[in-house]
Design an enzyme around this catalytic site. Structure first.
Site, PDB file in Angstrom:
ATOM      1  N   ASN A  71      36.634   1.466  38.584  1.00  0.00           N
ATOM      2  CA  ASN A  71      37.370   1.037  39.672  1.00  0.00           C
ATOM      3  C   ASN A  71      37.230  -0.539  39.764  1.00  0.00           C
ATOM      4  O   ASN A  71      37.437  -0.696  40.794  1.00  0.00           O
ATOM      5  CB  ASN A  71      36.988   1.703  41.159  1.00  0.00           C
ATOM      6  CG  ASN A  71      35.331   1.644  41.464  1.00  0.00           C
ATOM      7  OD1 ASN A  71      34.247   0.888  40.707  1.00  0.00           O
ATOM      8  ND2 ASN A  71      34.903   2.112  42.173  1.00  0.00           N
ATOM      9  N   LYS A  72      36.839  -1.145  38.576  1.00  0.00           N
ATOM     10  CA  LYS A  72      35.774  -2.234  39.360  1.00  0.00           C
ATOM     11  C   LYS A  72      37.369  -2.984  38.927  1.00  0.00           C
ATOM     12  O   LYS A  72      38.340  -2.618  38.105  1.00  0.00           O
ATOM     13  CB  LYS A  72      34.805  -3.122  38.403  1.00  0.00           C
ATOM     14  CG  LYS A  72      33.554  -2.261  38.977  1.00  0.00           C
ATOM     15  CD  LYS A  72      33.035  -2.563  40.194  1.00  0.00           C
ATOM     16  CE  LYS A  72      32.122  -2.042  41.091  1.00  0.00           C
ATOM     17  NZ  LYS A  72      31.834  -0.710  40.732  1.00  0.00           N
ATOM     18  N   THR A  73      37.174  -4.408  39.174  1.00  0.00           N
ATOM     19  CA  THR A  73      37.867  -5.603  38.748  1.00  0.00           C
ATOM     20  C   THR A  73      38.834  -5.271  37.127  1.00  0.00           C
ATOM     21  O   THR A  73      40.454  -5.651  37.527  1.00  0.00           O
ATOM     22  CB  THR A  73      37.762  -6.733  39.305  1.00  0.00           C
ATOM     23  OG1 THR A  73      37.054  -7.314  38.461  1.00  0.00           O
ATOM     24  CG2 THR A  73      37.382  -7.065  40.787  1.00  0.00           C
TER      25      THR A  73
END
Length: 390
Positions: free
Chosen positions: A186-188
């Protein structure tokens, strides 16, 4: 029953390029750490500028390696914030050291610099771990000054903060000893699981590379690629198994090229929320410095309880019933049984984090969030809050 499609809280921005990159690795027959991991490290180091980069299988692994390389050991203390995921603090315990928790700034929810400076002064802490919360930078000048005054190392938890900047310099290119990024799903930018350590200090980079793979001197990739006999190796320390496989690194290389475009897409979502939610009984995110580049990993809003007859948990339930996914960042560490009981932590010792936790929820913010989905999120939240406004 709600007929509208569910809008998840998080959705990875993956496409055909990532699929082809992964397929290329599978076709190559080299799946573990190898040429793609090396290329990812080189590209990431270039993107940050002036650093060495070490790819690892998680940001947690990176934080652990960073502390170990900095010499943190049993009996030491490490200052950090209570308003973070448990990984930030658990790595301190891996080494037999103890975290010293401090509160957060009420506006930005990044670490309270004054409280951190006092903790450094009174505990003799070996290091400090600031957390760049939600994608915005902590006040690294104030924290760095305090760390230097008290002889503490700075290991930045930048799991939310690529690409982000502080006073014109990218997170990772500051004067920290070590900075760690996350590539969780779910990170950038994401590789499924994975992380990257960056440092300007060659001796730390060397130690972390050795400890990343069983404490073996040299590069196992070179050993297995060599045409002649290369079966000998030397174990010089009891290391770990923290290497990033090429399958993940190949996806990371594609994601890295898209990093700024995806950040701009998240910024567009944030701008929509700022405009659509401005008149509601909410406290919207308050960037610590409007001149810094914000990665917008999170868009957390805080309810104003004196203006509502509904609590945070019920708001989340009503949004979920309407097909809107949300999350909470974070349940502060001082409220979790392990940290609370081991260190005798009380909610009143962390008034800002405790209050924020009771009021906060994170809205969906990711590149693939379509305009109609943004509108549905904000309109649904508006309807819930106006129904319960005092």
């Amino acid at each position: 029953m709600n007929a509208a499609p569910f809008i998840p809280f998080a959705r990875p921005a993956l496409g055909e390029e990532e699929i082809e990159a992964a397929a290329e690795v599978i076709r190559s027959g080299w799946l573990t750490t190898g040429p793609k991991a090396r290329a990812f490290e080189a590209a990431f180091a270039e993107a940050i500028g002036g650093v060495e980069a070490i790819a690892v299988n998680s940001a947690t692994a990176g934080l652990h390696l960073g502390l170990e390389a900095l010499g943190v050991t049993a009996g030491d203390r490490v200052v950090t914030t209570t308003f973070t995921f448990t990984a930030t603090a658990e790595v301190v315990r891996y080494l037999g050291a103890d975290p010293v928790f401090v509160d957060v700034d009420p506006a930005s929810l990044t670490i309270d610099c004054g409280a951190a400076a006092r903790a450094l002064a009174t505990t003799g802490a070996r290091a400090i771990i600031p957390v760049h919360y939600g994608g915005q930078a902590c006040d690294m000048e104030a924290l760095g000054d305090a760390a230097r005054r008290h002889g503490a190392a700075v290991l930045s938890d930048a799991a939310h903060a690529f690409p982000a900047s502080y006073r014109g310099r990218m997170i990772g290119a500051l004067d920290d000893d070590v900075t760690v990024f996350s590539f969780y799903a779910n990170k950038t930018i994401c590789t499924g699981e994975g992380g990257m350590i960056v440092t300007r200090r060659p001796e730390l980079a060397e130690r972390m590379r050795v400890m990343r793979l069983h404490g073996i001197r040299g590069d196992a990739f070179d050993r297995f690629r060599a045409r002649g006999p290369q079966w000998r190796y030397e174990v010089i320390a009891p290391g770990f198994k923290y290497n990033l496989p090429d399958l993940a690194a190949a996806i990371g290389l594609v994601q890295l090229r898209k990093g700024e475009a995806m950040r701009l897409a998240r910024e567009r979502v944030a701008r929509h929320y700022f405009e659509a939610l401005a008149d509601l009984p909410l406290r919207l995110p308050h960037p610590r410095d409007g001149n810094d580049v914000h990665a917008w990993h999170l868009y957390p809003v805080r309810l104003l309880p004196d203006r509502l007859d509904i609590d945070r948990d019920r708001v989340i339930e009503e949004l979920a019933a309407a097909g809107i996914g949300t999350s909470v960042h974070y349940i502060p560490l001082h409220l979790h049984p392990y940290w609370r009981d081991r260190y005798g932590l009380k909610p009143e010792a962390f008034p800002v984090a405790t209050a924020a936790y009771r009021e906060i929820l994170s809205l969906p913010i990711y590149p693939g969030l379509r305009a109609e989905e943004m509108e549905r999120v904000s309109a649904t939240l508006r309807a819930v809050l106006l129904r319960h406004a005092r």
